[in-house]
Design a protein around this motif. Structure first.
Motif, short mmCIF file in Angstrom:
data_model
loop_
_atom_site.label_atom_id
_atom_site.label_comp_id
_atom_site.label_asym_id
_atom_site.label_seq_id
_atom_site.Cartn_x
_atom_site.Cartn_y
_atom_site.Cartn_z
N GLN A 161 0.83 -1.19 -0.11
CA GLN A 161 -0.09 -0.12 0.02
C GLN A 161 0.95 1.18 0.05
O GLN A 161 0.58 2.36 -0.56
N THR A 162 1.89 1.36 0.88
CA THR A 162 3.10 2.43 0.78
C THR A 162 3.39 2.59 -0.47
O THR A 162 3.69 3.71 -1.22
N ALA A 163 4.10 1.58 -1.03
CA ALA A 163 4.45 1.33 -2.45
C ALA A 163 3.76 2.11 -3.29
O ALA A 163 4.12 3.09 -4.23
N ARG A 218 4.31 5.69 -5.55
CA ARG A 218 4.27 5.69 -7.10
C ARG A 218 3.62 6.71 -7.61
O ARG A 218 3.69 7.61 -8.26
N ARG A 219 2.06 6.86 -6.85
CA ARG A 219 1.31 7.87 -7.16
C ARG A 219 1.72 9.43 -7.06
O ARG A 219 1.80 10.10 -7.90
N VAL A 220 2.42 9.49 -5.78
CA VAL A 220 3.06 10.59 -5.62
C VAL A 220 4.06 11.12 -6.53
O VAL A 220 4.33 12.33 -7.15
N THR A 221 4.92 10.26 -6.85
CA THR A 221 5.98 10.32 -7.82
C THR A 221 5.41 10.66 -9.23
O THR A 221 5.62 11.88 -9.95
N TRP A 222 4.32 10.07 -9.66
CA TRP A 222 3.56 10.50 -11.09
C TRP A 222 3.27 11.76 -10.91
O TRP A 222 3.06 12.60 -11.91
#
Length: 97
Positions: free
Chosen positions: A10-12, A16-20
């Motif tokens: 869930q953290t990963a 990824r969402r924040v990075t994108w």
């Protein structure tokens, strides 16, 4: 005893969402800057070629230093440390207070 340093799924996914989202925001900002309207440049008054040689000019400067005619002598200020000089222009005519 070795610790497990891998993030939970869930953290990963959130990472990824924040990075994108950050990548998309940077890309949108660059596109807006590249495709947006350009500011209009106003024509500046034509600078004198050398106000020091013009006897009717009592004070002149380039945005960094100012020179003043005092009798037959010329006195100039020192420029600031981070000053970028512009065109030399007459700031005051002889006879002006």
């Amino acid at each position: 005893m070795a610790a497990d340093l891998s993030p939970d799924p869930q953290t990963a996914r959130l990472d990824r969402r924040v990075t994108w989202a950050v990548i998309a925001l940077v890309a949108a900002t660059v596109l807006i800057g590249a495709l947006g309207p350009r500011p209009a440049h106003h024509a500046a008054p034509a600078p004198l070629s050398d106000p020091a040689q013009n006897p009717s000019c009592a004070e002149w400067g380039d945005g960094c230093k100012v020179c003043r005619r005092i009798g037959e002598e010329v006195a100039c200020s020192l420029p600031g440390i981070a000053c970028t000089p512009g065109p030399m222009t007459c700031l005051g005519s002889a006879g002006e207070p």
